[in-house]
Design an enzyme around this catalytic site. Structure first.
Site, PDB file in Angstrom:
ATOM      1  CG  HIS A  40      -1.860   1.105   1.267  1.00  0.00           C
ATOM      2  ND1 HIS A  40      -1.857   1.753   2.451  1.00  0.00           N
ATOM      3  CD2 HIS A  40      -2.923   1.455   0.338  1.00  0.00           C
ATOM      4  CE1 HIS A  40      -3.029   2.593   2.115  1.00  0.00           C
ATOM      5  NE2 HIS A  40      -3.591   2.536   1.293  1.00  0.00           N
ATOM      6  CG  HIS A  82      -3.414   8.867   0.426  1.00  0.00           C
ATOM      7  ND1 HIS A  82      -4.171   9.518   1.322  1.00  0.00           N
ATOM      8  CD2 HIS A  82      -4.287   7.819   0.073  1.00  0.00           C
ATOM      9  CE1 HIS A  82      -5.226   8.949   1.688  1.00  0.00           C
ATOM     10  NE2 HIS A  82      -5.293   7.823   1.010  1.00  0.00           N
TER      11      HIS A  82
END
Length: 306
Positions: A40, A82
């Protein structure tokens, strides 16, 4: 830098092919395979997330699939980050004190490239930058890794889908080999995924979320994967996902996120999930008894992940 033996790479790619091009009737069942472990944002426990250092750290750990996020700058460049703001993972507040709330979309690429995206994590990473999507794709390619690319908040960036597919094409990521075995895109935004499907029907796409079982068929018209928070995954839900075929005629797959607890990872593996997205890819891989490619040793069938 040699990341792993060529044989391990070949094994990983053969495993990816088994999922993406294997028999349409091959449903996942408990104990039938080990889920692929996806890093991730790279390996964010080893290096600052979404940086080249993080994807390199994942490569050194033998992680063959990485997940990262893409957004668009004020002047139309694509960057890998992100949050929709720059504050948490860069020094934007110090460098641009009068630019609150420091939205990615309010800064040009040149301004973002001046930011330090590593010191917040550790002084050893001072000088790490927010990478452009192009540089990031080149690094993943150099590392012989595979990419799960999240289209982050596309509602903020009208038309970003066409820009992404253009960049993927220009960097060589839309040839048959990449599209079939090494690339998938995902988003929480179903409309964005439908747009991507219209632009490139061959792309593997994943919906981030857990639609009700009765609604899954509508997602299967354009999505090959349903990728929910791991807490939403039950054996019944997984069976409902695997029972449907996606736009490419193969059973839907499920990648669960974000799984950092080894007990939860083992439970999901027993259920038969296809992939686990985690901030701790090396730890989760060890807990599942996986080798460098992410496959259990000896493998029964190694599925590709989103």
């Amino acid at each position: 830098m040699q990341l792993r033996p060529a044989a391990a790479v070949a094994t990983a790619l053969l495993g990816l092919s088994a999922l993406l091009t294997g028999p349409a009737h091959a449903h996942a069942t408990p104990h039938s395979h080990a889920p692929v472990v996806i890093g991730h944002r790279g390996s964010p426990v080893s290096a600052p997330e979404n940086t080249l250092a993080s994807v390199d750290a994942a490569a050194r750990l033998g992680i063959t699939w990485v997940e990262n996020d893409v957004q668009r700058t004020k002047d139309g460049a694509l960057v890998v980050i992100h949050d929709t703001t720059l504050s948490r993972t860069t020094d934007a507040e110090r460098r641009y004190p009068n630019r609150s709330p420091w939205r990615v979309s309010d800064f040009t690429l040149a301004e973002i490239e001046r930011l330090d995206a590593g010191s917040w994590f550790d002084r050893r990473f001072a000088g790490q930058r927010v990478p452009t999507l192009g540089r990031y794709l080149d690094r993943v390619e150099r590392n012989r890794q595979n990419l799960l690319l999240e289209v982050k908040a596309p509602e903020l960036y009208p038309g970003i889908e066409r820009r992404i597919t253009s960049e993927l094409r220009d960097r060589g990521w839309l040839d048959r080999r990449h599209v079939a075995h090494r690339l998938a895109l995902q988003s929480f935004n179903a409309a964005s995924l439908r747009t991507l499907h219209r632009l490139r029907p061959d792309l593997m796409l994943g919906f981030l979320g857990a639609p009700k079982a009765a609604e899954l068929r509508s997602y299967a018209a354009y999505a090959d994967q349903i990728n929910p928070n791991h807490k939403a995954v039950t054996p019944e839900y997984l069976r409902a996902v695997h029972a449907l075929r996606g736009p490419h005629g193969r059973p839907l797959r499920l990648s669960a996120w974000t799984v950092d607890d080894t007990g939860a990872a083992r439970s999901l593996a027993r259920m038969g999930v296809d992939a686990i997205i985690t901030n701790k890819p090396a730890e989760i891989r060890r807990a599942l008894g996986c080798g460098a490619s992410g496959a259990a040793a000896p493998p029964v069938r190694v599925p590709a992940a989103a």
